[in-house]
Write an enzyme that holds these catalytic residues in place. Sequence first.
Site, PDB file in Angstrom:
ATOM      1  CE1 TYR A 157      42.050  -5.300  31.215  1.00 16.27           C
ATOM      2  CE2 TYR A 157      44.071  -4.647  29.040  1.00 16.27           C
ATOM      3  CZ  TYR A 157      43.403  -5.711  30.315  1.00 16.27           C
ATOM      4  OH  TYR A 157      43.900  -7.215  29.839  1.00 16.27           O
ATOM      5  CB  THR A 160      44.504  -1.162  35.423  1.00 17.99           C
ATOM      6  OG1 THR A 160      44.201  -1.785  34.283  1.00 17.99           O
ATOM      7  CG2 THR A 160      43.474   0.233  35.690  1.00 17.99           C
TER       8      THR A 160
HETATM    9  N1  LIG Z   1      41.519 -12.185  27.298  1.00 18.22           N
HETATM   10  C1  LIG Z   1      42.617 -11.430  26.773  1.00 18.22           C
HETATM   11  O1  LIG Z   1      42.503 -11.116  25.971  1.00 18.22           O
HETATM   12  C2  LIG Z   1      43.493 -11.128  27.950  1.00 18.22           C
HETATM   13  C3  LIG Z   1      44.644 -10.545  27.174  1.00 18.22           C
HETATM   14  C4  LIG Z   1      45.874  -9.867  28.494  1.00 18.22           C
HETATM   15  C5  LIG Z   1      45.557 -10.153  29.554  1.00 18.22           C
HETATM   16  N2  LIG Z   1      44.637 -10.280  29.938  1.00 18.22           N
HETATM   17  C6  LIG Z   1      44.362 -10.450  31.795  1.00 18.22           C
HETATM   18  O2  LIG Z   1      44.081 -11.551  32.199  1.00 18.22           O
HETATM   19  C7  LIG Z   1      43.344 -11.924  33.414  1.00 18.22           C
HETATM   20  C8  LIG Z   1      42.193 -12.718  33.053  1.00 18.22           C
HETATM   21  O3  LIG Z   1      41.427 -12.575  32.525  1.00 18.22           O
HETATM   22  P1  LIG Z   1      40.295 -13.078  30.794  1.00 18.22           P
HETATM   23  O4  LIG Z   1      40.598 -13.301  29.575  1.00 18.22           O
HETATM   24  O5  LIG Z   1      40.257 -14.851  31.840  1.00 18.22           O
HETATM   25  O6  LIG Z   1      38.833 -12.497  31.617  1.00 18.22           O
HETATM   26  P2  LIG Z   1      37.326 -12.961  32.122  1.00 18.22           P
HETATM   27  O7  LIG Z   1      36.633 -11.942  32.381  1.00 18.22           O
HETATM   28  O8  LIG Z   1      37.501 -14.664  31.149  1.00 18.22           O
HETATM   29  O9  LIG Z   1      38.145 -14.012  33.331  1.00 18.22           O
HETATM   30  C9  LIG Z   1      37.654 -12.677  34.948  1.00 18.22           C
HETATM   31  C10 LIG Z   1      37.904 -13.337  36.530  1.00 18.22           C
HETATM   32  O10 LIG Z   1      38.263 -12.399  36.949  1.00 18.22           O
HETATM   33  C11 LIG Z   1      36.874 -12.107  38.164  1.00 18.22           C
HETATM   34  N3  LIG Z   1      36.983 -10.926  38.725  1.00 18.22           N
HETATM   35  C12 LIG Z   1      36.607  -9.716  37.840  1.00 18.22           C
HETATM   36  N4  LIG Z   1      36.617  -8.770  38.849  1.00 18.22           N
HETATM   37  C13 LIG Z   1      36.450  -9.740  40.332  1.00 18.22           C
HETATM   38  C14 LIG Z   1      36.972  -8.682  41.596  1.00 18.22           C
HETATM   39  N5  LIG Z   1      36.038  -7.081  41.399  1.00 18.22           N
HETATM   40  N6  LIG Z   1      37.016  -9.304  42.432  1.00 18.22           N
HETATM   41  C15 LIG Z   1      37.643 -10.924  41.715  1.00 18.22           C
HETATM   42  N7  LIG Z   1      37.459 -11.593  40.598  1.00 18.22           N
HETATM   43  C16 LIG Z   1      37.021 -10.991  39.361  1.00 18.22           C
HETATM   44  C17 LIG Z   1      36.010 -12.344  37.321  1.00 18.22           C
HETATM   45  O11 LIG Z   1      34.703 -12.170  37.903  1.00 18.22           O
HETATM   46  C18 LIG Z   1      35.972 -13.468  36.076  1.00 18.22           C
HETATM   47  O12 LIG Z   1      35.931 -14.865  36.908  1.00 18.22           O
HETATM   48  C19 LIG Z   1      43.048  -9.949  33.169  1.00 18.22           C
HETATM   49  O13 LIG Z   1      43.646  -9.644  34.650  1.00 18.22           O
HETATM   50  C20 LIG Z   1      42.712  -9.639  32.203  1.00 18.22           C
HETATM   51  O14 LIG Z   1      43.122  -8.656  31.822  1.00 18.22           O
HETATM   52  C21 LIG Z   1      43.271 -10.381  29.482  1.00 18.22           C
END
Ligand SMILES: NC(=O)c1ccc[n+]([C@@H]2O[C@H](COP(=O)([O-])OP(=O)(O)OC[C@H]3O[C@@H](n4cnc5c(N)ncnc54)[C@H](O)[C@@H]3O)[C@@H](O)[C@H]2O)c1
Length: 252
Positions: A157, A160
């Site tokens: 992760y 990426t």
């Molecule tokens: N939550 C955290 O602590 C955190 C920290 C750093 C970065 N992020 C980043 O923030 C972003 C959102 O994360 P989140 O915490 O809301 O996660 P989440 O899992 O709640 O939401 C992610 C969303 O992306 C969608 N998704 C996944 N695969 C997909 C695909 N192939 N095509 C289209 N949509 C797809 C999912 O269906 C979901 O609605 C991500 O890029 C994540 O890496 C999150």
Amino acid sequence: MANALDKVAVVTGAARGIGRALAVGFAEAGYDVAITDLPSQAQGLAETRATIEARGRKAWVEQMDISRKAEVDAAFGHILDQAGKIDVLVNNAGILKPSLLQDLSEKDWDAHMDVNTKGVLLACQAALPSMRKRKSGRIVNIASIAGRQGVATQGHYAATKAAVITLTRVFAQEVGADGITVNAICPGIILTEMGKNNLGSEEAIRHWEQVTALKRLGQPEDIIGPALFFASDQSAFVTGQALNVCGGIYFH
Ligand SMILES: NC(=O)c1ccc[n+]([C@@H]2O[C@H](COP(=O)([O-])OP(=O)(O)OC[C@H]3O[C@@H](n4cnc5c(N)ncnc54)[C@H](O)[C@@H]3O)[C@@H](O)[C@H]2O)c1
């Protein structure tokens, strides 16, 4: 609530979590918003759409897998047909399935690269031609502090997300002459489904709260202000940058 801006923002992965908060936050700031997510997330997309419309803004919904070029191109084509333009693209869709690198399957490596990194590339490729034509645009990529530091059980992760920061820097250089800025946000620990699954227990949440300067972990809404800043004219001279939005858990 802000007046209509006559601006269109696209938010990927907007069925829940940070993506939903951003879509609603942009609507509250006056943007019309196109939202995308996987077909399996139709219910969440419908809820996000209803929330945007309740704010008095237009919403368009596209179901697509961000890792498949044909689907991404078709979805952005539909958005442009309906909305007429894209002012802001927020690349938010992402996945995290923790694993030690030693144990990581090839399938999971590929899935993370395909969604988190290739997905950003494909969405930018789909949105940029129309932005370039208008000599205007804003791209905001949701990376992660994991991409700066590297975190045990998240090596794939983190790789990426480091790649997303690099894509941000390179795209910024390649499209700056067309009046387009490209920046990244690196969230810390945000208490979404992904964030909670990642931490695993209440005890871990308490631990990371104490480690964080602000003594709390993030909520999805904490990402809205920085994203609106990168989307706005207030950041006109900022491009190719990555901003940590983490409550003070990582400092480089
Ligand atoms: N939550 C955290 O602590 C955190 C920290 C750093 C970065 N992020 C980043 O923030 C972003 C959102 O994360 P989140 O915490 O809301 O996660 P989440 O899992 O709640 O939401 C992610 C969303 O992306 C969608 N998704 C996944 N695969 C997909 C695909 N192939 N095509 C289209 N949509 C797809 C999912 O269906 C979901 O609605 C991500 O890029 C994540 O890496 C999150």
